[in-house]
Design a protein around this motif. Structure first.
Motif, PDB file in Angstrom:
ATOM      1  N   MET A   1       0.855  -1.189   0.000  1.00  0.00           N
ATOM      2  CA  MET A   1       0.000   0.000   0.000  1.00  0.00           C
ATOM      3  C   MET A   1       0.896   1.246   0.000  1.00  0.00           C
ATOM      4  N   PRO A   2       0.613   2.216  -0.862  1.00  0.00           N
ATOM      5  CA  PRO A   2       1.451   3.418  -0.917  1.00  0.00           C
ATOM      6  C   PRO A   2       1.304   4.253   0.359  1.00  0.00           C
ATOM      7  N   PRO A   3       2.309   5.068   0.646  1.00  0.00           N
ATOM      8  CA  PRO A   3       2.246   5.909   1.842  1.00  0.00           C
ATOM      9  C   PRO A   3       1.196   7.015   1.690  1.00  0.00           C
ATOM     10  N   ASN A   4       0.708   7.514   2.803  1.00  0.00           N
ATOM     11  CA  ASN A   4      -0.179   8.671   2.801  1.00  0.00           C
ATOM     12  C   ASN A   4       0.712   9.899   2.974  1.00  0.00           C
ATOM     13  N   LEU A   5       0.706  10.796   2.000  1.00  0.00           N
ATOM     14  CA  LEU A   5       1.587  11.965   2.011  1.00  0.00           C
ATOM     15  C   LEU A   5       0.984  13.173   2.711  1.00  0.00           C
ATOM     16  N   THR A   6      -0.209  13.034   3.281  1.00  0.00           N
ATOM     17  CA  THR A   6      -0.876  14.161   3.926  1.00  0.00           C
ATOM     18  C   THR A   6       0.059  14.847   4.919  1.00  0.00           C
ATOM     19  N   GLY A   7       0.138  16.168   4.810  1.00  0.00           N
ATOM     20  CA  GLY A   7       0.945  16.932   5.751  1.00  0.00           C
ATOM     21  C   GLY A   7       1.319  18.287   5.191  1.00  0.00           C
ATOM     22  N   TYR A   8       1.979  19.050   6.040  1.00  0.00           N
ATOM     23  CA  TYR A   8       2.501  20.358   5.654  1.00  0.00           C
ATOM     24  C   TYR A   8       4.020  20.272   5.735  1.00  0.00           C
ATOM     25  N   TYR A   9       4.694  20.685   4.660  1.00  0.00           N
ATOM     26  CA  TYR A   9       6.138  20.513   4.535  1.00  0.00           C
ATOM     27  C   TYR A   9       6.805  21.857   4.262  1.00  0.00           C
ATOM     28  N   ARG A  10       7.888  22.135   4.981  1.00  0.00           N
ATOM     29  CA  ARG A  10       8.667  23.361   4.775  1.00  0.00           C
ATOM     30  C   ARG A  10       9.885  23.083   3.896  1.00  0.00           C
ATOM     31  N   PHE A  11      10.192  24.052   3.068  1.00  0.00           N
ATOM     32  CA  PHE A  11      11.333  23.993   2.163  1.00  0.00           C
ATOM     33  C   PHE A  11      12.640  23.825   2.943  1.00  0.00           C
ATOM     34  N   VAL A  12      13.501  22.930   2.456  1.00  0.00           N
ATOM     35  CA  VAL A  12      14.831  22.725   3.034  1.00  0.00           C
ATOM     36  C   VAL A  12      15.913  23.096   2.024  1.00  0.00           C
ATOM     37  N   SER A  13      15.819  22.557   0.797  1.00  0.00           N
ATOM     38  CA  SER A  13      16.884  22.801  -0.182  1.00  0.00           C
ATOM     39  C   SER A  13      16.392  22.519  -1.600  1.00  0.00           C
ATOM     40  N   GLN A  14      17.192  22.987  -2.578  1.00  0.00           N
ATOM     41  CA  GLN A  14      16.925  22.657  -3.978  1.00  0.00           C
ATOM     42  C   GLN A  14      18.227  22.687  -4.764  1.00  0.00           C
ATOM     43  N   GLU A  15      18.242  21.902  -5.840  1.00  0.00           N
ATOM     44  CA  GLU A  15      19.396  21.830  -6.730  1.00  0.00           C
ATOM     45  C   GLU A  15      18.924  21.953  -8.173  1.00  0.00           C
ATOM     46  N   ASN A  16      19.622  22.775  -8.954  1.00  0.00           N
ATOM     47  CA  ASN A  16      19.466  22.881 -10.409  1.00  0.00           C
ATOM     48  C   ASN A  16      18.143  23.524 -10.859  1.00  0.00           C
ATOM     49  N   MET A  17      17.554  24.373 -10.048  1.00  0.00           N
ATOM     50  CA  MET A  17      16.288  25.018 -10.424  1.00  0.00           C
ATOM     51  C   MET A  17      16.457  25.916 -11.653  1.00  0.00           C
TER      52      MET A  17
ATOM     53  N   GLY B   1       5.269   2.056  -6.918  1.00  0.00           N
ATOM     54  CA  GLY B   1       5.790   1.645  -5.614  1.00  0.00           C
ATOM     55  C   GLY B   1       5.431   2.689  -4.573  1.00  0.00           C
ATOM     56  N   ASP B   2       6.434   3.221  -3.859  1.00  0.00           N
ATOM     57  CA  ASP B   2       6.220   4.241  -2.832  1.00  0.00           C
ATOM     58  C   ASP B   2       6.400   5.661  -3.356  1.00  0.00           C
ATOM     59  N   GLN B   3       6.503   5.828  -4.680  1.00  0.00           N
ATOM     60  CA  GLN B   3       6.703   7.152  -5.255  1.00  0.00           C
ATOM     61  C   GLN B   3       5.463   7.597  -6.020  1.00  0.00           C
ATOM     62  N   LEU B   4       5.051   8.841  -5.764  1.00  0.00           N
ATOM     63  CA  LEU B   4       3.954   9.461  -6.497  1.00  0.00           C
ATOM     64  C   LEU B   4       4.552  10.073  -7.758  1.00  0.00           C
TER      65      LEU B   4
END
Length: 135
Positions: free
Chosen positions: A1-17, A91-94
């Motif tokens: 069963m896939p994970p439930n992604l419900t939540g609020y997430y804060r930005f940490v980092s990014q590469e190559n934007m 799998g576990d990736q949306l």
């Protein structure tokens, strides 16, 4: 069963934007502005329905969709295009496939502990963002 992604997430980092945005033909001024943003993500995941909000000080972007069902996505706020979008689990990736003018366009979300990872692709460019779950 896939994970439930419900939540609020804060930005940490990014590469190559910048290179990712260049592949989408975003002008240099807007690219520089977007690269300064630190977006938050809010995900509401109920069964086969999801809402993903990308929240920035510039503007918010909302995806509201049913898993596995193709829909026309209006990416006007991002790059002025429309595409045929399908989001489903591998799998576990949306995984999102965005068919339109740009080759290899899409993204994937996955969890590693309390970190939400986002890998966006367009043409031959890849941008990776990481967010931390705060609630």
């Amino acid at each position: 069963m896939p994970p439930n992604l419900t939540g609020y997430y804060r930005f940490v980092s990014q590469e190559n934007m910048d290179n990712y945005l260049r592949a989408l033909d975003i002008n240099v001024v807007l690219r520089k502005l977007v690269c300064l943003l630190k977006p938050d993500k809010e995900i509401i995941h109920t069964g086969d329905h999801m809402i993903i909000r990308t929240i920035t000080s510039l503007r918010d972007y909302v995806m509201d969709f049913d898993l596995g069902v193709q829909f026309e996505e209006d990416l006007g706020p991002v790059d002025g295009r429309k595409c045929q979008t399908t989001v489903s689990w591998e799998g576990d990736q949306l995984v999102c496939e965005q068919l339109g003018e740009k080759r290899n366009r899409g993204w994937r979300h996955w969890l590693e502990g309390d970190k939400l990872h986002l890998r966006m692709t367009a043409e031959d460019e890849i941008c990776v963002q990481v967010f931390e779950k705060v609630k």
